[in-house]
Scaffold this motif. Structure first.
Motif, short mmCIF file in Angstrom:
data_model
loop_
_atom_site.label_atom_id
_atom_site.label_comp_id
_atom_site.label_asym_id
_atom_site.label_seq_id
_atom_site.Cartn_x
_atom_site.Cartn_y
_atom_site.Cartn_z
N UNK A 114 0.81 -1.21 0.00
CA UNK A 114 0.00 0.00 0.00
C UNK A 114 0.84 1.27 0.00
N UNK A 115 1.80 1.36 0.90
CA UNK A 115 2.58 2.59 1.02
C UNK A 115 3.75 2.62 0.03
N UNK A 116 4.61 1.61 0.09
CA UNK A 116 5.79 1.62 -0.78
C UNK A 116 5.40 1.60 -2.25
N UNK A 117 4.38 0.80 -2.60
CA UNK A 117 3.96 0.72 -4.00
C UNK A 117 3.36 2.03 -4.49
N UNK A 118 2.77 2.79 -3.58
CA UNK A 118 2.18 4.08 -3.95
C UNK A 118 3.09 5.25 -3.58
N UNK B 52 -6.00 -3.37 -2.30
CA UNK B 52 -5.38 -4.61 -1.83
C UNK B 52 -4.01 -4.82 -2.45
N UNK B 53 -3.51 -3.83 -3.18
CA UNK B 53 -2.24 -3.94 -3.89
C UNK B 53 -2.38 -3.33 -5.27
N UNK B 54 -1.35 -2.64 -5.72
CA UNK B 54 -1.47 -1.89 -6.97
C UNK B 54 -1.05 -2.69 -8.21
N UNK B 55 -0.54 -3.91 -8.04
CA UNK B 55 -0.22 -4.73 -9.21
C UNK B 55 -1.51 -5.24 -9.85
N UNK B 56 -1.44 -5.60 -11.11
CA UNK B 56 -2.65 -5.97 -11.86
C UNK B 56 -3.37 -7.18 -11.27
N UNK B 57 -2.68 -8.30 -10.95
CA UNK B 57 -3.40 -9.44 -10.36
C UNK B 57 -4.14 -9.08 -9.07
N UNK C 274 -6.86 -11.81 -8.65
CA UNK C 274 -6.28 -13.02 -9.22
C UNK C 274 -5.00 -13.39 -8.47
N UNK C 275 -4.56 -14.65 -8.56
CA UNK C 275 -3.28 -15.02 -7.94
C UNK C 275 -2.13 -14.30 -8.64
N UNK C 276 -1.02 -14.14 -7.93
CA UNK C 276 0.11 -13.38 -8.45
C UNK C 276 0.68 -13.97 -9.73
N UNK C 277 0.54 -15.29 -9.92
CA UNK C 277 1.10 -15.95 -11.11
C UNK C 277 0.05 -16.16 -12.20
N UNK C 278 -1.04 -15.41 -12.16
CA UNK C 278 -2.09 -15.56 -13.17
C UNK C 278 -1.53 -15.28 -14.56
#
Length: 491
Positions: A347-351, A423-428, A433-437
């Motif tokens: 949340x913080x580091x990614x943003x 819940x997280x800034x990455x696409x999955x 979706x799971x991280x390895x989608x």
């Protein structure tokens, strides 16, 4: 498209050039410097909430004093540095370096002046944990001394220049009652300052919620969940997580001698150990045939608390864990610290770039409006950046959903927050979706979300606030589709 952070950095550089030689130049240079720094995260909460203990756990070293000494009444910054150094910044006068040593594991130092005369301490400490964030330890809110609480408010609330010291906040709530919520309601009384997206709540000393039983964190997890769902709390922070700060802080530096003491206690007669664990006072002071003297038991209690002691004995008994390193890792996992660290990262580091860019633009705007004769086209450029920054629109929408401004259904609100990066800034993570989608699964999920929010934006029965919010979500989906298409071409 040029990333937002790069746009803002260039804009601030042009502002510095435009105001060269004016009294505003130093302030703009300071803003430019702040953009280049790690994200600033303040740790706040009421007196005795466990702020310094949590900071030590996050850093992985016992740096911050946890007693009631004068240093706990001063705002203290902890940042990564090439060497060990402590600088005192007085309210009036020039900064000076303080000599320091180790006192009971933590940093021992003398201020040489009253805490009321100290603006802040800055501790430079070579630490991997401090590379991504600068942690700001604040005095307790609700202190009987108004000046002590005032120093914390100055670190969290916009100062005279309108910009707060911290980019994000970890707020500790020690007990489960309405006092913290009432305080935060008053503290964020101005709706413009409500920023759930950059505030994480921590149910601190979570082991005390379950009366230090070995399943205390399970009880605390349920309570924290109810707290996080409370509409009043949702409007003030993005979530609430339970952490046993004392256990987390001590487990990171667990000693071989402590592991051996836990093993001895685990091998002792069960009835005698149960008698000792009836209360903290009995464990630390009672006479016993167990081959760990009272002084050694008192040291364990001071370091780990009754919850940690019970858990350490349980884990070392029956061969569940062997070795000090294994016990340290297991205690850390049970403390709740890993989840908090994960949130700080996702949340913080990614943003970080977005949060720093927003802080910088807020600060520059005040300069431009205070010195309008030198702005040239800078104010117009500022307006263009702010209006075109979809990242800001996402943050604003998350906050609006949480404070109930946008009338989504419960399911829509949950899915919209996730899509916006709650819940997280990455696409999955945004798509659940799971991280390895794989790319096919990502494209399918993105297409479904895009169609869903396009229909919501165009539905004639949708209120205006819902239509506007849905359009933001549509643009989010379109941006992710474009990024996925580019990544596929490059691969």
């Amino acid at each position: 498209m040029t990333p937002l952070y790069v746009q803002v950095r260039g804009f601030v550089a042009r502002a510095c050039a435009g105001y060269a030689g004016t009294p505003a130049e130093p302030q703009l240079r300071q803003i430019a410097g702040r953009l280049a720094e790690p994200l600033r995260v303040a740790i706040a909460g009421r007196v005795k909430a466990g702020k310094s203990t949590l900071l030590n756990a996050l850093v992985g070293q016992e740096l911050a004093a946890t007693d009631a000494g004068e240093c706990t009444r001063v705002v203290t910054w902890y940042r990564n540095g090439p060497t060990y150094r402590i600088m005192l910044h007085p309210v009036r006068g020039i900064p000076r370096q303080l000599p320091f040593g180790r006192l009971s594991g933590t940093l021992g130092l003398e201020l040489g002046m009253a805490p009321d005369d100290v603006d802040r301490l800055v501790v430079d400490w070579p630490s991997p944990a401090l590379r991504a964030v600068t942690l700001i330890d604040t005095p307790g809110l609700g202190s009987a001394r108004a000046a002590v609480s005032g120093r914390t408010e100055a670190a969290l609330v916009p100062e005279g220049d309108g910009v707060g010291t911290a980019d994000a906040v970890v707020y500790l709530m020690r007990h489960v009652h309405g006092d913290d919520v009432r305080f935060l309601d008053a503290f964020h009384d101005d709706p413009a300052q409500r920023r759930p997206v950059n505030t994480i709540g921590v149910l601190s000393k979570a082991d005390e919620v379950g009366h230090a039983r070995t399943d205390a964190l399970d009880s605390a997890e349920k309570i924290a969940g109810r707290y996080a769902r409370d509409p009043r709390v949702r409007g003030l922070c993005q979530t609430v997580v339970p952490v046993a700060g004392l256990l987390a802080s001590s487990a990171a530096s667990l000693k071989e001698s402590e592991y051996r003491a836990f093993r001895v206690l685990a091998a002792a007669p069960e009835a005698e150990v149960a008698r000792l664990l009836t209360s903290a006072d009995r464990f630390a002071r009672a006479e016993s045939e167990v081959d760990v003297p009272a002084a050694g038991r008192a040291d364990l209690l001071a370091r780990y608390g009754l919850f940690g002691v019970r858990l350490g004995i349980e884990l070392t008994g029956g061969g569940h864990v062997t070795g000090a390193r294994a016990l340290s890792g297991e205690l850390l996992a049970r403390s709740g610290l890993h989840r908090l660290r994960s949130l700080l990262t996702s949340q913080f580091a990614a943003r970080a770039d977005v949060l720093k860019a927003r802080s910088a633009l807020q600060a520059v705007e005040l300069v431009l409006r205070a010195w309008p004769d030198r702005t040239g086209g800078l104010l117009h450029e500022w307006e263009r950046i702010v209006a075109g920054a979809h990242e800001f629109a996402e943050i604003q929408l998350i906050d609006s959903i949480r404070v109930g401004v946008v009338l989504f259904t419960t399911d829509e609100a949950r899915d919209a927050e996730r899509l916006l990066g709650a819940a997280g800034v990455d696409v999955p993570s945004r798509l659940g979706l799971p991280a390895d989608a794989g790319r096919a699964a990502v494209r399918q999920a993105l297409g479904a979300q895009l169609l869903r929010w396009q229909r919501r934006a165009e539905h004639p029965a949708s209120p205006r606030d819902v239509r506007d919010a849905a359009r933001v979500l549509v643009r989010t989906c379109e941006g992710m589709l474009l990024s996925e298409a580019r990544a596929e071409v490059l691969s």
